[in-house]
Design a protein around this motif. Structure first.
Motif, PDB file in Angstrom:
ATOM      1  N   ILE A  97       0.838  -1.194   0.000  1.00  0.00           N
ATOM      2  CA  ILE A  97       0.000   0.000   0.000  1.00  0.00           C
ATOM      3  C   ILE A  97       0.876   1.248   0.000  1.00  0.00           C
ATOM      4  N   ILE A  98       0.571   2.163  -0.897  1.00  0.00           N
ATOM      5  CA  ILE A  98       1.204   3.480  -0.940  1.00  0.00           C
ATOM      6  C   ILE A  98       0.089   4.511  -1.021  1.00  0.00           C
ATOM      7  N   ASP A  99       0.116   5.502  -0.129  1.00  0.00           N
ATOM      8  CA  ASP A  99      -0.911   6.559  -0.105  1.00  0.00           C
ATOM      9  C   ASP A  99      -2.323   5.984  -0.039  1.00  0.00           C
ATOM     10  N   ASP A 100      -2.501   4.927   0.743  1.00  0.00           N
ATOM     11  CA  ASP A 100      -3.797   4.265   0.920  1.00  0.00           C
ATOM     12  C   ASP A 100      -4.329   3.618  -0.354  1.00  0.00           C
ATOM     13  N   VAL A 101      -3.471   3.417  -1.340  1.00  0.00           N
ATOM     14  CA  VAL A 101      -3.843   2.753  -2.589  1.00  0.00           C
ATOM     15  C   VAL A 101      -3.217   1.361  -2.597  1.00  0.00           C
ATOM     16  N   VAL A 102      -4.028   0.342  -2.835  1.00  0.00           N
ATOM     17  CA  VAL A 102      -3.568  -1.046  -2.823  1.00  0.00           C
ATOM     18  C   VAL A 102      -2.944  -1.380  -4.172  1.00  0.00           C
ATOM     19  N   HIS A 103      -1.710  -1.891  -4.138  1.00  0.00           N
ATOM     20  CA  HIS A 103      -0.993  -2.284  -5.355  1.00  0.00           C
ATOM     21  C   HIS A 103      -0.870  -3.805  -5.399  1.00  0.00           C
ATOM     22  N   TYR A 104      -1.402  -4.421  -6.458  1.00  0.00           N
ATOM     23  CA  TYR A 104      -1.237  -5.859  -6.696  1.00  0.00           C
ATOM     24  C   TYR A 104      -0.357  -5.997  -7.927  1.00  0.00           C
ATOM     25  N   CYS A 105       0.850  -6.541  -7.738  1.00  0.00           N
ATOM     26  CA  CYS A 105       1.842  -6.538  -8.822  1.00  0.00           C
ATOM     27  C   CYS A 105       2.552  -7.882  -8.934  1.00  0.00           C
ATOM     28  N   VAL A 106       1.812  -8.963  -8.895  1.00  0.00           N
ATOM     29  CA  VAL A 106       2.413 -10.288  -9.012  1.00  0.00           C
ATOM     30  C   VAL A 106       2.897 -10.495 -10.447  1.00  0.00           C
ATOM     31  N   ALA A 107       4.182 -10.830 -10.578  1.00  0.00           N
ATOM     32  CA  ALA A 107       4.783 -10.902 -11.916  1.00  0.00           C
ATOM     33  C   ALA A 107       4.428 -12.183 -12.671  1.00  0.00           C
ATOM     34  N   ASN A 108       3.961 -13.199 -11.975  1.00  0.00           N
ATOM     35  CA  ASN A 108       3.588 -14.447 -12.648  1.00  0.00           C
ATOM     36  C   ASN A 108       2.162 -14.828 -12.258  1.00  0.00           C
ATOM     37  N   MET A 109       1.244 -13.927 -12.541  1.00  0.00           N
ATOM     38  CA  MET A 109      -0.153 -14.149 -12.168  1.00  0.00           C
ATOM     39  C   MET A 109      -0.699 -15.502 -12.628  1.00  0.00           C
ATOM     40  N   PRO A 110      -0.455 -15.931 -13.882  1.00  0.00           N
ATOM     41  CA  PRO A 110      -1.022 -17.217 -14.322  1.00  0.00           C
ATOM     42  C   PRO A 110      -0.519 -18.417 -13.533  1.00  0.00           C
ATOM     43  N   GLY A 111       0.568 -18.246 -12.767  1.00  0.00           N
ATOM     44  CA  GLY A 111       1.077 -19.332 -11.939  1.00  0.00           C
ATOM     45  C   GLY A 111       0.107 -19.755 -10.854  1.00  0.00           C
ATOM     46  N   ALA A 112      -0.891 -18.918 -10.562  1.00  0.00           N
ATOM     47  CA  ALA A 112      -1.876 -19.264  -9.534  1.00  0.00           C
ATOM     48  C   ALA A 112      -2.950 -20.200 -10.065  1.00  0.00           C
ATOM     49  N   VAL A 113      -3.060 -20.307 -11.389  1.00  0.00           N
ATOM     50  CA  VAL A 113      -4.014 -21.239 -11.997  1.00  0.00           C
ATOM     51  C   VAL A 113      -3.224 -22.141 -12.951  1.00  0.00           C
ATOM     52  N   PRO A 114      -2.355 -22.985 -12.387  1.00  0.00           N
ATOM     53  CA  PRO A 114      -1.342 -23.658 -13.196  1.00  0.00           C
ATOM     54  C   PRO A 114      -1.861 -24.682 -14.182  1.00  0.00           C
ATOM     55  N   TYR A 115      -2.956 -25.365 -13.868  1.00  0.00           N
ATOM     56  CA  TYR A 115      -3.448 -26.350 -14.836  1.00  0.00           C
ATOM     57  C   TYR A 115      -3.905 -25.652 -16.115  1.00  0.00           C
ATOM     58  N   THR A 116      -4.763 -24.666 -15.960  1.00  0.00           N
ATOM     59  CA  THR A 116      -5.239 -23.907 -17.124  1.00  0.00           C
ATOM     60  C   THR A 116      -4.073 -23.301 -17.878  1.00  0.00           C
ATOM     61  N   SER A 117      -3.149 -22.677 -17.140  1.00  0.00           N
ATOM     62  CA  SER A 117      -2.038 -21.970 -17.770  1.00  0.00           C
ATOM     63  C   SER A 117      -1.086 -22.916 -18.486  1.00  0.00           C
ATOM     64  N   THR A 118      -0.783 -24.049 -17.870  1.00  0.00           N
ATOM     65  CA  THR A 118       0.167 -24.994 -18.471  1.00  0.00           C
ATOM     66  C   THR A 118      -0.376 -25.580 -19.769  1.00  0.00           C
ATOM     67  N   VAL A 119      -1.634 -25.986 -19.767  1.00  0.00           N
ATOM     68  CA  VAL A 119      -2.221 -26.550 -20.977  1.00  0.00           C
ATOM     69  C   VAL A 119      -2.280 -25.487 -22.071  1.00  0.00           C
ATOM     70  N   ALA A 120      -2.690 -24.264 -21.710  1.00  0.00           N
ATOM     71  CA  ALA A 120      -2.780 -23.190 -22.699  1.00  0.00           C
ATOM     72  C   ALA A 120      -1.402 -22.845 -23.271  1.00  0.00           C
ATOM     73  N   LEU A 121      -0.384 -22.839 -22.412  1.00  0.00           N
ATOM     74  CA  LEU A 121       0.959 -22.506 -22.861  1.00  0.00           C
ATOM     75  C   LEU A 121       1.529 -23.584 -23.784  1.00  0.00           C
ATOM     76  N   THR A 122       1.379 -24.846 -23.397  1.00  0.00           N
ATOM     77  CA  THR A 122       1.891 -25.931 -24.241  1.00  0.00           C
ATOM     78  C   THR A 122       1.198 -25.949 -25.600  1.00  0.00           C
ATOM     79  N   ASN A 123      -0.106 -25.671 -25.622  1.00  0.00           N
ATOM     80  CA  ASN A 123      -0.825 -25.605 -26.898  1.00  0.00           C
ATOM     81  C   ASN A 123      -0.144 -24.622 -27.857  1.00  0.00           C
TER      82      ASN A 123
END
Length: 377
Positions: free
Chosen positions: A289-315
């Motif tokens: 949080i900076i100046d009461d503003v929430v920052h979400y900045c995960v650099a590998n967001m698709p890593g949280a849904v790995p089954y969907t992401s892995t199949v889509a990436l391999t395709n």
């Protein structure tokens, strides 16, 4: 060719570069595939499935790097992997070099052949290996943004779609590419009022035609962004300049214009971010949080849904991996301009303009490395 698939070791990276189906296809062409033990477990693929597909399993990451001619990964190598990389070894993965001088220098020093998923580019300027993860990240940006708008997570306490008698949240999407389009669709589908900005008037016309009525389009410029951030609850940064650092569209001083509990999601953070105050975070500790503003900045967001992401990436990656394995990287890149544009760093030389410009490094003509002799040609 001997292909190695190591287990991803970046924080909370649960994807794997190749599915058992991908192994089967590579084996059909006579290639040998080594997969690190448990590399696919977090994506839902057990070692037994890889073995049944013809892969050979190795217990350690050191053994995978040590035997492979081509390494297939999802995320860029991290510091503990640098010394495992061999001279002339082909690495086929996401690199995002322009956001990391340390990584760039390490790959130059190792003398590797670095072919980046994110800069493989078709004649129509589309990025076929970035598209599937951009689709996932765009949709996830809204999912995560909606969650962090909740008061216990320091957000404004707003339900994205509102309820009868209560206005929905205002969502601003910066960038009308794949990420931005998917984010706008998701936010609109949840009932939010969405504004999507882009610098291309033809793109805005297209988006205006395909988007539902609760999505407005607006030209992206500093004046309009400053006006919009005052009234938006969720702001999604979805800007991409292929192979280069993203521009800062939301600047530090703009945070003062935002309401307390506004949520920023910067999908471009792995390319330096388009929100000045963002820096990469992890799934383990995703926000600050900076100046009461929430920052979400995960650099590998698709890593949280790995089954969907892995199949889509391999395709998406498998057809290119087959070309590289069947022909060798030099011939494959000579024959296919898509792949040629994916070359970023080759045997100690920078061959991609965006990377050279980011760090003031000399740029080598890619044709010179495609005609030189190589151990893996």
């Amino acid at each position: 060719m001997v292909i190695g698939v190591p287990k991803e070791i970046k924080n909370n990276e649960n994807r794997v570069a190749l599915t058992p189906a991908g192994v089967t296809e590579l084996r059909k062409y006579g290639h040998t595939v080594y997969v690190q033990v448990n590399a696919g477990v977090s994506s839902g693929f057990e070692d037994a499935e890889y073995i049944a597909s013809g892969a050979q399993m190795l217990p350690t990451i050191e053994e995978v790097y040590g035997i492979a001619e081509m390494i297939m990964k999802v995320k860029e190598p991290i510091a503990s992997e640098y010394n495992l990389i061999k001279e002339n070894q082909l690495l086929f993965t996401y690199f995002h070099f322009a956001s990391s001088e340390e990584l760039t220098n390490a790959m130059l020093e190792r003398g590797a052949v670095c072919l980046a998923y994110e800069t493989v580019e078709r004649p129509d300027r589309s990025l076929p290996l970035l598209v599937p993860m951009s689709e996932v990240a765009g949709r996830m940006a809204v999912q995560e943004g909606a969650k962090y708008l909740e008061k216990p997570l320091k957000g404004r306490g707003i339900l994205l779609g509102g309820v009868p008698g209560v206005k929905p949240a205002n969502v601003l999407v910066l960038g009308g590419g794949i990420v931005g389009t998917q984010a706008a669709k998701m936010a609109a589908g949840l009932g939010a009022h969405v504004t999507i900005m882009d610098v291309s008037l033809p793109r805005l016309r297209y988006l205006s035609d395909i988007m539902p009525p609760n999505v407005d389009t607006m030209m992206s410029n500093e004046y309009n962004i400053r006006a919009m951030v005052k009234e938006c609850d969720l702001i999604i940064g979805a800007v991409l300049i292929p192979g280069a650092k993203a521009p800062h569209l939301v600047t530090r001083d703009m945070l003062k214009l935002m309401r307390s509990g506004t949520v920023l999601v910067d999908v471009a953070v792995d390319q330096g971010g388009c929100i000045e105050t963002c820096h990469p975070t992890t799934h383990e500790d995703p926000t600050f949080i900076i100046d009461d503003v929430v920052h979400y900045c995960v650099a590998n967001m698709p890593g949280a849904v790995p089954y969907t992401s892995t199949v889509a990436l391999t395709n998406a990656t498998l057809p290119y991996a087959l070309q590289l394995a069947n022909k060798g990287w030099q011939q494959a890149c000579r024959d296919n301009m898509d792949l040629q544009l994916g070359l970023n760093v080759v045997e100690g030389k920078v061959v991609y303009a965006g990377v050279a410009e980011a760090f003031g490094l000399p740029l080598t003509d890619v044709n010179s490395v495609l005609t030189a002799e190589s151990a893996l040609a």
